[in-house]
Design an enzyme around this catalytic site. Structure first.
Site, PDB file in Angstrom:
ATOM      1  N   PHE A 130      -2.003  -2.939  -1.056  1.00  0.00           N
ATOM      2  CA  PHE A 130      -3.240  -2.984  -0.280  1.00  0.00           C
ATOM      3  C   PHE A 130      -4.326  -3.730  -1.034  1.00  0.00           C
ATOM      4  O   PHE A 130      -4.310  -3.844  -2.254  1.00  0.00           O
ATOM      5  CB  PHE A 130      -3.721  -1.582   0.136  1.00  0.00           C
ATOM      6  CG  PHE A 130      -4.289  -0.727  -0.961  1.00  0.00           C
ATOM      7  CD1 PHE A 130      -5.635  -0.795  -1.301  1.00  0.00           C
ATOM      8  CD2 PHE A 130      -3.493   0.182  -1.631  1.00  0.00           C
ATOM      9  CE1 PHE A 130      -6.161   0.010  -2.294  1.00  0.00           C
ATOM     10  CE2 PHE A 130      -4.009   0.992  -2.629  1.00  0.00           C
ATOM     11  CZ  PHE A 130      -5.350   0.908  -2.958  1.00  0.00           C
ATOM     12  N   ILE A 131      -5.262  -4.228  -0.243  1.00  0.00           N
ATOM     13  CA  ILE A 131      -6.461  -4.881  -0.761  1.00  0.00           C
ATOM     14  C   ILE A 131      -7.592  -3.869  -0.636  1.00  0.00           C
ATOM     15  O   ILE A 131      -7.720  -3.192   0.391  1.00  0.00           O
ATOM     16  CB  ILE A 131      -6.790  -6.167   0.044  1.00  0.00           C
ATOM     17  CG1 ILE A 131      -5.605  -7.127   0.037  1.00  0.00           C
ATOM     18  CG2 ILE A 131      -8.053  -6.839  -0.499  1.00  0.00           C
ATOM     19  CD1 ILE A 131      -5.125  -7.580  -1.313  1.00  0.00           C
ATOM     20  N   GLN A 135     -11.507  -6.888   1.767  1.00  0.00           N
ATOM     21  CA  GLN A 135     -10.698  -7.272   2.918  1.00  0.00           C
ATOM     22  C   GLN A 135     -11.433  -8.290   3.787  1.00  0.00           C
ATOM     23  O   GLN A 135     -12.642  -8.434   3.704  1.00  0.00           O
ATOM     24  CB  GLN A 135     -10.321  -6.036   3.730  1.00  0.00           C
ATOM     25  CG  GLN A 135      -9.352  -5.146   2.983  1.00  0.00           C
ATOM     26  CD  GLN A 135      -8.904  -3.943   3.790  1.00  0.00           C
ATOM     27  OE1 GLN A 135      -9.153  -3.842   4.977  1.00  0.00           O
ATOM     28  NE2 GLN A 135      -8.239  -3.011   3.113  1.00  0.00           N
ATOM     29  N   GLY A 166      -8.919 -13.200   3.399  1.00  0.00           N
ATOM     30  CA  GLY A 166      -7.652 -13.902   3.215  1.00  0.00           C
ATOM     31  C   GLY A 166      -6.937 -13.556   1.922  1.00  0.00           C
ATOM     32  O   GLY A 166      -5.935 -14.190   1.577  1.00  0.00           O
ATOM     33  N   GLY A 211      -5.223 -10.892   1.197  1.00  0.00           N
ATOM     34  CA  GLY A 211      -3.914 -10.278   1.428  1.00  0.00           C
ATOM     35  C   GLY A 211      -2.813 -11.307   1.373  1.00  0.00           C
ATOM     36  O   GLY A 211      -1.761 -11.088   0.768  1.00  0.00           O
ATOM     37  N   TYR A 222       3.375  -9.416   6.891  1.00  0.00           N
ATOM     38  CA  TYR A 222       4.733  -9.440   6.340  1.00  0.00           C
ATOM     39  C   TYR A 222       5.642 -10.389   7.116  1.00  0.00           C
ATOM     40  O   TYR A 222       6.448 -11.107   6.525  1.00  0.00           O
ATOM     41  CB  TYR A 222       5.315  -8.030   6.291  1.00  0.00           C
ATOM     42  CG  TYR A 222       4.602  -7.120   5.325  1.00  0.00           C
ATOM     43  CD1 TYR A 222       4.257  -7.542   4.046  1.00  0.00           C
ATOM     44  CD2 TYR A 222       4.263  -5.823   5.690  1.00  0.00           C
ATOM     45  CE1 TYR A 222       3.597  -6.709   3.161  1.00  0.00           C
ATOM     46  CE2 TYR A 222       3.605  -4.973   4.808  1.00  0.00           C
ATOM     47  CZ  TYR A 222       3.273  -5.427   3.550  1.00  0.00           C
ATOM     48  OH  TYR A 222       2.623  -4.587   2.676  1.00  0.00           O
TER      49      TYR A 222
END
Length: 149
Positions: A80-81, A86, A89, A91, A126
């Site tokens: 997680f960020i 958040q 970008g 992530g 993902y």
């Protein structure tokens, strides 16, 4: 932008424990406190801080589990960020670096993760990196995704 992936140590532990999951994500992933507790209980987990330049912006926990599958499995178990970082970008940038780290470290043919299916933002991220659902569910009934290397 320089990304650094650093193991959790006594020097950065308190900073890592301050990372926060966004409120809307709390049902999708454990806190860093819970992750570090899990890492103490399972020797296969490797908790890491994710840094952009010298700023801690996220957390991940991964590992190789030798008893799974035919030859063991590499799992990206937590990622997680921090809530305040958040929407920038990061992530995408950090996941790219993390996947490269796992490939270098484990020379693995596949990377596995599990996800709460309602976490659409994570599913999208993902899938963008080539992960796809493989039909399995983990012990928490989360759906398993795999990326072929």
């Amino acid at each position: 932008m320089t990304v650094h992936i650093k193991e959790v140590t006594n020097e950065n532990r308190s900073e890592i424990l301050k990372l926060q999951i966004h409120e809307r994500q709390r049902s999708f992933i454990e806190t860093t406190e819970q992750c570090l507790k899990d890492a103490l209980e399972c020797k296969y987990y490797r908790p890491v801080g994710l840094y952009l330049e010298n700023t801690l912006v996220g957390f991940a926990m991964y590992g190789f589990f030798p008893g799974e599958g035919d030859n063991g499995r590499v799992w990206l178990d937590r990622y997680f960020i921090d809530a305040k970082h958040q929407g920038q970008g990061l992530g995408t940038v950090l996941l790219d670096a993390l996947i490269e780290q796992l490939i270098r470290e484990y020379d693995c043919p596949e990377i596995y993760l599990s996800i709460v299916e309602e976490n659409q933002a994570a599913c999208h991220l993902y899938k963008k990196f080539g992960f796809s659902f493989n039909g399995e569910a983990d012990f928490n009934n989360e759906r398993v995704m795999v990326k072929k290397i």
